[in-house]
Scaffold this active site. Structure first.
Site, short mmCIF file in Angstrom:
data_model
loop_
_atom_site.label_atom_id
_atom_site.label_comp_id
_atom_site.label_asym_id
_atom_site.label_seq_id
_atom_site.Cartn_x
_atom_site.Cartn_y
_atom_site.Cartn_z
N ASP A 8 80.51 -30.19 31.05
CA ASP A 8 81.21 -28.98 30.61
C ASP A 8 81.40 -28.09 31.84
O ASP A 8 81.15 -28.52 32.99
CB ASP A 8 80.46 -28.29 29.46
CG ASP A 8 79.14 -27.66 29.89
OD1 ASP A 8 78.76 -27.80 31.07
OD2 ASP A 8 78.50 -27.01 29.04
N CYS A 65 75.56 -30.62 31.79
CA CYS A 65 75.92 -29.29 31.29
C CYS A 65 75.05 -28.29 32.03
O CYS A 65 74.56 -28.60 33.13
CB CYS A 65 75.78 -29.21 29.77
SG CYS A 65 74.13 -29.54 29.12
N THR A 67 72.03 -27.00 31.29
CA THR A 67 70.62 -27.41 31.31
C THR A 67 70.43 -28.92 31.17
O THR A 67 69.34 -29.42 31.45
CB THR A 67 69.87 -26.76 30.14
OG1 THR A 67 70.51 -27.18 28.92
CG2 THR A 67 69.88 -25.24 30.24
N HIS A 98 61.43 -48.07 30.61
CA HIS A 98 60.65 -48.05 29.37
C HIS A 98 61.49 -47.82 28.12
O HIS A 98 61.16 -48.33 27.05
CB HIS A 98 59.58 -46.95 29.42
CG HIS A 98 58.48 -47.24 30.38
ND1 HIS A 98 57.31 -46.50 30.44
CD2 HIS A 98 58.35 -48.21 31.34
CE1 HIS A 98 56.51 -46.98 31.38
NE2 HIS A 98 57.13 -48.01 31.95
N HIS A 134 57.46 -52.44 25.39
CA HIS A 134 58.61 -51.54 25.51
C HIS A 134 59.77 -52.03 24.63
O HIS A 134 60.45 -51.22 24.00
CB HIS A 134 59.03 -51.42 26.97
CG HIS A 134 57.99 -50.79 27.82
ND1 HIS A 134 57.45 -49.56 27.53
CD2 HIS A 134 57.35 -51.23 28.93
CE1 HIS A 134 56.53 -49.25 28.44
NE2 HIS A 134 56.45 -50.24 29.30
C1 RB5 Z 1 77.04 -23.31 28.65
O1 RB5 Z 1 76.97 -21.95 28.88
C2 RB5 Z 1 75.66 -23.89 28.37
O2 RB5 Z 1 75.13 -23.36 27.21
C3 RB5 Z 1 75.72 -25.39 28.30
O3 RB5 Z 1 76.24 -25.86 29.49
C4 RB5 Z 1 74.43 -26.14 28.15
O4 RB5 Z 1 73.46 -25.69 29.04
C5 RB5 Z 1 73.92 -26.29 26.80
O5 RB5 Z 1 72.95 -27.03 26.56
#
Ligand code: RB5
Length: 159
Positions: A8, A65, A67, A98, A134
């Site tokens: 994203d 993304c 996080t 694993h 596994h």
């Molecule tokens: C976008 O602002 C952010 O929320 C998205 O990239 C992500 O981190 C969500 O899990």
């Protein structure tokens, strides 16, 4: 090897770095976007990459993304996908060895480019171990998936 790549807006810059890194190594990349840093929704890109991996069009996927969390939650909704949210090379390697992970998720707002490339390298250079324990555990994960996507009620093996 074909790698499906998606991000994203929050993962856009790191995705481009990862794409260049892969291409420099002669790896074929299918970049599913996003192609600008305009705000967009991570499930849309998770779905495209996860479908491509699940359908065998790509061997593995990488999703980025902010996080890595939203991408991993979304990708894991697609049948056949085992998406690993890994922010260090050891987790990335073990997720292949694993868990037979087939998608790697990272946070573009959490890790830097150098670390990301080490994580990607660890993920791509590892493969699933053929150790019985596994394989048994991954099979149980597949049975869970079957149960909750198809209403299947196969009994889990004892032990
Ligand atoms: C976008 O602002 C952010 O929320 C998205 O990239 C992500 O981190 C969500 O899990």
């Amino acid at each position: 090897m074909i790698i499906g790549l998606g991000a994203d807006h929050a993962g856009y810059h790191l995705k481009n770095i990862v794409r260049s890194y892969l291409q420099q190594q002669g790896i074929t990349v299918r970049d599913f976007g996003t192609h600008t840093d305009a705000p967009c929704d991570y499930p849309d890109f998770a779905l495209m990459v996860a479908n491509a991996v699940a359908q065998g069009e790509c061997d593995l996927g990488i999703l980025i993304c902010g996080t890595g969390v939203g991408m991993s939650i979304s990708a894991n909704k697609v049948k056949g996908i085992r998406a690993a949210h890994a922010q260090d090379p050891v987790t990335a390697r073990l997720s292949r060895q694993h868990n037979d992970a087939n998608v790697l998720c990272m946070g573009g707002r959490i890790i830097g480019a150098e670390l990301a490339m080490e994580i990607v390298s660890a993920f791509l250079n590892a493969s699933f171990t053929d150790e019985e324990r596994h394989a048994r555990r991954v099979h149980k994960v597949q049975m869970l998936e079957k149960r909750y996507t198809e209403g299947e009620t196969e009994r889990e093996p004892a032990g």
